[in-house]
Each structure stands twice: as C-alpha cells, then as structure tokens.
Write a protein that holds these residues in place. Structure first.
Motif, PDB file in Angstrom:
ATOM      1  N   SER A  10       0.911  -1.062  -0.019  1.00 37.76           N
ATOM      2  CA  SER A  10       0.224  -0.116  -0.052  1.00 37.76           C
ATOM      3  C   SER A  10       0.892   1.310   0.039  1.00 37.76           C
ATOM      4  CB  SER A  10      -0.917   0.025   1.112  1.00 37.76           C
ATOM      5  OG  SER A  10      -1.475  -1.308   1.282  1.00 37.76           O
ATOM      6  N   ALA A  11       1.950   1.338   0.743  1.00 36.75           N
ATOM      7  CA  ALA A  11       2.757   2.413   0.820  1.00 36.75           C
ATOM      8  C   ALA A  11       3.393   2.662  -0.495  1.00 36.75           C
ATOM      9  CB  ALA A  11       3.922   2.167   1.877  1.00 36.75           C
ATOM     10  N   LEU A  12       4.077   1.610  -0.981  1.00 33.96           N
ATOM     11  CA  LEU A  12       4.610   1.896  -2.289  1.00 33.96           C
ATOM     12  C   LEU A  12       3.549   2.396  -3.423  1.00 33.96           C
ATOM     13  CD1 LEU A  12       7.096  -0.966  -2.500  1.00 33.96           C
ATOM     14  CD2 LEU A  12       7.662   1.524  -2.354  1.00 33.96           C
ATOM     15  N   ILE A  13       2.321   1.607  -3.710  1.00 31.45           N
ATOM     16  CA  ILE A  13       1.660   2.110  -4.511  1.00 31.45           C
ATOM     17  C   ILE A  13       0.948   3.597  -4.301  1.00 31.45           C
ATOM     18  CG2 ILE A  13      -0.951   1.994  -5.281  1.00 31.45           C
ATOM     19  CD1 ILE A  13      -0.389  -1.120  -4.760  1.00 31.45           C
ATOM     20  N   ARG A  14       0.779   3.972  -3.174  1.00 32.44           N
ATOM     21  CA  ARG A  14       0.397   5.332  -2.833  1.00 32.44           C
ATOM     22  C   ARG A  14       1.565   6.172  -3.354  1.00 32.44           C
ATOM     23  NH1 ARG A  14      -1.298   4.404   2.133  1.00 32.44           N
ATOM     24  NH2 ARG A  14       0.846   4.879   3.000  1.00 32.44           N
ATOM     25  N   TYR A  15       2.852   5.942  -2.915  1.00 33.78           N
ATOM     26  CA  TYR A  15       3.992   6.772  -3.636  1.00 33.78           C
ATOM     27  C   TYR A  15       4.161   6.898  -5.115  1.00 33.78           C
ATOM     28  CZ  TYR A  15       8.223   8.504  -4.953  1.00 33.78           C
ATOM     29  OH  TYR A  15       9.303   9.136  -5.082  1.00 33.78           O
ATOM     30  N   GLU A  19       3.305   9.747  -7.904  1.00 36.41           N
ATOM     31  CA  GLU A  19       4.474  10.144  -8.994  1.00 36.41           C
ATOM     32  C   GLU A  19       3.814   9.992 -10.389  1.00 36.41           C
ATOM     33  OE1 GLU A  19       7.740  11.250  -8.345  1.00 36.41           O
ATOM     34  OE2 GLU A  19       6.417  11.708  -6.630  1.00 36.41           O
ATOM     35  N   ALA A  20       2.453   9.605 -10.609  1.00 38.64           N
ATOM     36  CA  ALA A  20       1.860   9.431 -11.653  1.00 38.64           C
ATOM     37  C   ALA A  20       2.308   8.211 -12.497  1.00 38.64           C
ATOM     38  CB  ALA A  20       2.117  10.582 -12.651  1.00 38.64           C
ATOM     39  N   HIS A  21       2.471   7.112 -11.726  1.00 37.35           N
ATOM     40  CA  HIS A  21       2.777   5.729 -12.277  1.00 37.35           C
ATOM     41  C   HIS A  21       1.490   5.077 -12.262  1.00 37.35           C
ATOM     42  CE1 HIS A  21       7.150   6.384 -12.848  1.00 37.35           C
ATOM     43  NE2 HIS A  21       7.316   6.572 -11.455  1.00 37.35           N
ATOM     44  N   GLY A  22       1.252   4.176 -13.198  1.00 43.46           N
ATOM     45  CA  GLY A  22       0.185   3.545 -13.162  1.00 43.46           C
ATOM     46  C   GLY A  22       0.633   2.243 -12.480  1.00 43.46           C
ATOM     47  N   VAL A  23      -0.007   1.669 -11.420  1.00 39.56           N
ATOM     48  CA  VAL A  23       0.424   0.422 -10.896  1.00 39.56           C
ATOM     49  C   VAL A  23      -0.624  -0.821 -10.824  1.00 39.56           C
ATOM     50  CG1 VAL A  23       1.603  -0.430  -8.796  1.00 39.56           C
ATOM     51  CG2 VAL A  23       1.776   1.981  -9.444  1.00 39.56           C
TER      52      VAL A  23
END
Ligand code: CA
Length: 220
Positions: A10-15, A19-23
């Motif tokens: 969750s933390a990485l997806i939020r970050y 940063e405008a990356h689709g994850v």
C-alpha cells in the motif's frame, strides 16, 4: 508490483501513484506471471520473498516469457545472491527497507536505460543491420532472432564498431552492472556467434581480444 506484504504494498502504491505511475499489484509469483503474459509493463518490481515461489525461480520463469525490465526487492543483503539474480536477468535491485523515493530513482534509471536503448537509430556494420528503435537486426537481409540481452550486446558493440570495447564497459552498459564475472559475457557472445553463423575460432564479425574486450567489425 509483486509484493505479498500488504503494508509495504500500500505504501509503495501510494507513492508511485503520486508520481503518476500506473501500478498493478499482485501478491504471488504465479499471478505475476499471468499479469506479465497479458499486459505490456514498463517495469516489474519483484519481491524475492513470495509465498508461492522462490524469487530466483520466479525471475527465471518471468524471463522465459518476457524481456520486461525487472527490479528485485530483497530483504537479504547478500552480494552473492544479488549477483546471481543480476546474471539471471534482473536489471537492478533494492534492499529492504527502502523508501518510495529510492525505488522511484531506481525505476527512473532502469527506464532511462531501456528507453535509451530503444531511442537510437539504424546501425550498419558490413551485412549486419541493427535497428535500435524497432529492436530488430538482420544479417545479409535475413532477420536475426535475438533475445533482449543478445540484441543489447550486439547493438552496443555495433555502436562502437571497429574499436575494442572493454569487458567492463560491456557489463556496465548491457547489464547495468559495475561488476560481474566474464562468463556472463562469454556465454552471450557464444549464443550471438551461433546466430551470426560464426565461431570464436573462425570469427567473422565478433572478435575476442584476449584480456581486453570484444571488437565488432565487418568481415575482411
Ligand atoms: Ca515478501
């Protein structure tokens, strides 16, 4: 993102979203393989400690189906293991715990490398033609069926055709590594030679300069 730890995930997806990356994220290696087979990703972040498969196995299977850049996320700060994984086709690694910013920086570097490789031009060396934008190569008009590493190796040597390219530079450019063993290069060179229809003993394009590096040049 392949990560089974919900908190880290969750933390990485939020970050990354900020940063405008689709994850897209999954928690097992098998789901990851299914995703990679179905979607073209720019980069895969692969946790080594997954519930279903060992990270090394997962990487090997992933490499069997895709050339997508892979960043390994490892809890083990084990240099031998990292070298093994880089040689097995990982592009970079981060050691846990790492911040979103740190991962973001590694991702940018990996993406720059893979896009840089894709952004070039057509290189011609004798009958060898290498289109770095389309990532296609042919020899005397016949298409060569190259893996991603073989292509990168050939394109890099072609960009420096006629000169001896030191092994250290090949490792840095093609594998993105400052260190590694010579066997990695030798193995890929021998595969490349086979595809070019030549051997180390009777080279046409690829010449090994013992103790120094490799030179690509048109046959005499
Ligand atoms: Ca894990």
């Amino acid at each position: 993102m392949v990560e089974d730890d919900q908190v880290v995930r969750s933390a990485l997806i939020r970050y990354l979203s900020q940063e405008a990356h689709g994850v897209r994220s999954v928690g097992t290696a098998l789901e990851a393989l299914r995703e990679v087979a179905q979607h073209p990703f720019d980069v895969v972040i692969l946790d080594l400690g997954l519930p279903d498969l060992d990270g090394g196995e997962a990487l090997k299977m992933l490499r069997g189906i895709s050339d997508v850049p892979v960043i390994i996320a490892t809890a083990r700060d084990d240099e031998a293991e990292v070298v093994r994984l880089l040689n097995a086709g990982a592009d970079d690694y981060v050691t846990k715990p790492f911040s979103g910013e740190h991962l973001g920086a590694r991702m940018s570097a990996v993406l720059r490398r893979s896009r840089g490789r894709a952004a070039g031009d057509v290189l011609q060396v004798g009958g060898l033609r290498i289109d770095t934008r389309r990532r296609e190569a042919d020899l005397d008009g016949a298409p060569l069926n190259l893996t991603r590493r073989e292509f990168d190796l050939l394109a890099f040597l072609a960009s420096r055709a006629g000169g001896v390219v030191p092994r250290r530079e090949i490792l840095a450019e093609v594998w993105g590594q400052a260190y590694g063993d010579d066997q990695t290069i030798d193995v890929h060179l021998s595969w490349l030679r086979r595809k070019l229809g030549e051997t180390a003993r009777q080279p046409r394009y690829l010449h090994t300069v013992r103790g120094v590096g490799v030179r690509l040049e048109p046959p005499a």
